[in-house]
Design a protein around this motif. Structure first.
Motif, PDB file in Angstrom:
ATOM      1  N   VAL A 150      11.406 -21.123  12.994  1.00 16.13           N
ATOM      2  CA  VAL A 150      11.182 -22.567  12.882  1.00 16.13           C
ATOM      3  C   VAL A 150      11.039 -22.974  11.416  1.00 16.13           C
ATOM      4  O   VAL A 150      11.644 -23.962  10.968  1.00 16.13           O
ATOM      5  CB  VAL A 150       9.920 -22.988  13.678  1.00 16.13           C
ATOM      6  N   CYS A 151      10.244 -22.208  10.646  1.00 18.48           N
ATOM      7  CA  CYS A 151      10.016 -22.537   9.231  1.00 18.48           C
ATOM      8  C   CYS A 151      11.290 -22.405   8.412  1.00 18.48           C
ATOM      9  O   CYS A 151      11.537 -23.197   7.498  1.00 18.48           O
ATOM     10  CB  CYS A 151       8.927 -21.643   8.654  1.00 18.48           C
ATOM     11  N   LEU A 189      16.726 -27.527   6.385  1.00 21.51           N
ATOM     12  CA  LEU A 189      16.994 -28.941   6.700  1.00 21.51           C
ATOM     13  C   LEU A 189      16.398 -29.864   5.629  1.00 21.51           C
ATOM     14  O   LEU A 189      17.063 -30.798   5.170  1.00 21.51           O
ATOM     15  CB  LEU A 189      16.423 -29.293   8.072  1.00 21.51           C
ATOM     16  N   ILE A 190      15.148 -29.599   5.226  1.00 21.94           N
ATOM     17  CA  ILE A 190      14.504 -30.445   4.220  1.00 21.94           C
ATOM     18  C   ILE A 190      15.217 -30.332   2.883  1.00 21.94           C
ATOM     19  O   ILE A 190      15.441 -31.329   2.189  1.00 21.94           O
ATOM     20  CB  ILE A 190      13.014 -30.067   4.063  1.00 21.94           C
ATOM     21  N   TYR A 199      11.128 -31.575  -2.502  1.00 18.35           N
ATOM     22  CA  TYR A 199      10.702 -30.353  -1.805  1.00 18.35           C
ATOM     23  C   TYR A 199      10.839 -29.130  -2.717  1.00 18.35           C
ATOM     24  O   TYR A 199       9.900 -28.334  -2.858  1.00 18.35           O
ATOM     25  CB  TYR A 199      11.551 -30.176  -0.546  1.00 18.35           C
ATOM     26  N   LEU A 223      13.505 -25.374   9.270  1.00 14.39           N
ATOM     27  CA  LEU A 223      12.889 -26.568   8.694  1.00 14.39           C
ATOM     28  C   LEU A 223      13.106 -26.614   7.183  1.00 14.39           C
ATOM     29  O   LEU A 223      13.439 -27.667   6.623  1.00 14.39           O
ATOM     30  CB  LEU A 223      11.386 -26.572   9.013  1.00 14.39           C
ATOM     31  N   SER A 224      12.934 -25.485   6.517  1.00 13.64           N
ATOM     32  CA  SER A 224      13.099 -25.421   5.068  1.00 13.64           C
ATOM     33  C   SER A 224      14.525 -25.772   4.654  1.00 13.64           C
ATOM     34  O   SER A 224      14.750 -26.527   3.701  1.00 13.64           O
ATOM     35  CB  SER A 224      12.736 -24.018   4.564  1.00 13.64           C
ATOM     36  N   SER A 229      18.172 -32.515   2.712  1.00 14.90           N
ATOM     37  CA  SER A 229      17.945 -33.915   3.062  1.00 14.90           C
ATOM     38  C   SER A 229      17.688 -34.730   1.797  1.00 14.90           C
ATOM     39  O   SER A 229      17.752 -34.209   0.679  1.00 14.90           O
ATOM     40  CB  SER A 229      16.732 -34.030   4.006  1.00 14.90           C
ATOM     41  N   LEU A 273       9.189 -20.849   3.871  1.00 14.34           N
ATOM     42  CA  LEU A 273       9.353 -22.215   3.358  1.00 14.34           C
ATOM     43  C   LEU A 273       9.658 -22.210   1.862  1.00 14.34           C
ATOM     44  O   LEU A 273      10.471 -23.000   1.377  1.00 14.34           O
ATOM     45  CB  LEU A 273       8.081 -23.028   3.625  1.00 14.34           C
TER      46      LEU A 273
END
Length: 397
Positions: free
Chosen positions: A26-27, A33-34, A43, A30-31, A37, A273
């Motif tokens: 998940v991390c 994707l961010i 970030y 998420l990392s 973005s 992350l």
């Protein structure tokens, strides 16, 4: 046939790694994707901004990413060291006959991927990445295996865990020997002096954890300044802490049990992350054509299962060790596939091996891609050879 029973501590460890593997996935997603973005620049800047403090003339200001990789990961290595110690004293590795198979498997799982990478990259600047495909990520590998539930034998879980732990030990040795820069004998001597003192405390049967942890912080600092990667201090500290009888009352057990959740649910997710914020620039796909990428991916996807299977097969056929009664050669092949999940250790070695940003990004993409392929292939293969198995026993065959 008597089914192998898993110890309570191993069961706790296995389930901790199982859930931790899901959190890591998940991390990581998420990392990525961010990073790609509109918040990507902010970030990435967060991980590169400097934080710290001064103690007299000592300046301890470093980027957040640095504190994660050199600070928090030392705690991760401390837990790995405690797990290795437990396996050596009271686990599967305490019996020479039981230990030989995963030890030999780990040797094949390190040397063969390294050979794959070397064949692609010898004589180039990317040859420094030879250690990247040697590693196996315990959290991800056991996490994927856990998705199969009781379809796989308990002995396969133990074999893969022992293999991954020995693999990590091998990766730690590789880091200590080959990824050391600007070596300082004075600082290294100071770190080893503290380690010697802790060993003396151990022999004197001093069983107060604080007596080991406070000097351990100073050992970490001296190791950091020595040029040898600071995370090695975590391993040394683990072996200095008294194991005792290994019961729940021993300080080694208490610390290992305490660290499971912080490592699985904080330290490794933060590491993911901080280090998987990969920005996919236009033309990033060209990175798959580089020799370094080909060496990493072929090493993890092909080198791991080939090396593990061949070394195990040779060891069993020459009667150096035996195959556990619950396991077949198909299980060994499946475990070899899952061992191709590099992730944490592979990315960690990537950061030590290279300085060029583009090379690092391409290597990270290679590690992530290979880990996904190896994990999916291992899961589907093991699922196919154990259809509808209701319990953890499996006939030999």
């Amino acid at each position: 046939m008597k089914r192998i029973q898993l110890s309570k501590l191993f069961t706790d460890f296995f389930h901790s790694e199982k859930t931790g593997g899901i959190v890591l996935i998940v991390c990581t997603v998420l990392s990525i994707l961010i990073a790609n973005s509109t918040f990507g620049e902010t970030y990435l800047h967060f991980w590169h901004q400097s934080i710290g403090f001064n103690v007299g003339s000592i300046d301890m200001h470093h980027p957040v990413e640095y504190w994660v990789n050199d600070g928090l990961m030392a705690i991760f290595f401390l837990m790995i060291g405690l797990e290795i110690e437990r396996e050596l004293y009271a686990g599967e590795l305490s019996n020479v006959r039981n230990a030989l198979l995963p030890v030999i498997a780990a040797m094949g799982g390190m040397l063969t991927p390294a050979l794959f990478h070397f064949l692609w990259n010898h004589g180039t600047t990317e040859q420094a990445g030879i250690g990247i495909p040697m590693a196996t990520d315990i959290a991800f590998a056991l996490g994927i295996l856990s998705l199969l539930g009781n379809r796989v034998p308990a002995s396969l879980k133990i074999f893969l865990a022992a293999l991954a732990i020995i693999d990590d030990l091998g990766a730690i040795i590789v880091i200590a020997v080959f990824y050391t820069e600007g070596f300082s004998l004075a600082y290294f001597g100071s770190a080893m002096g503290i380690f010697t003192l802790l060993i003396i405390f151990n022999r004197l049967r001093i069983n107060y954890l604080i007596v080991y942890l406070i000097p351990g912080v100073f050992m970490w600092y001296f190791m950091l300044k020595s040029g040898v990667h600071a995370t090695i201090s975590g391993i040394l500290l683990a072996f200095a802490i008294p194991f005792g009888d290994g019961s729940e009352k021993s300080i080694s057990y208490k610390l290992q049990h305490f660290l499971h959740k912080p490592v699985a649910f904080f330290i490794l997710p933060v590491f993911a992350l901080a280090n998987t914020g990969i920005v996919f620039e236009p033309g990033w796909q060209k990175g798959f054509g580089t020799k370094n990428t080909l060496g990493i991916m072929s090493g993890l996807i092909l080198g791991k299962p080939i090396g593990i299977f061949l070394f195990c097969y040779a060891a069993v056929k020459t009667k150096i060790c035996r195959l556990p009664s619950e396991l077949s050669w198909k299980h060994i092949t499946g475990a070899g596939m899952l061992a191709g999940i590099g992730f944490t250790m592979s990315i960690f070695i990537t950061l030590l091996a290279f300085n060029d940003a583009t090379t690092i990004v391409n290597a990270k993409i290679a590690v992530l891609s290979a880990s996904v392929i190896a994990g999916a292939a291992g899961f589907l293969y093991l699922k196919a050879i154990t259809p509808g198995l209701p319990d953890s026993s499996r006939p030999r065959g």
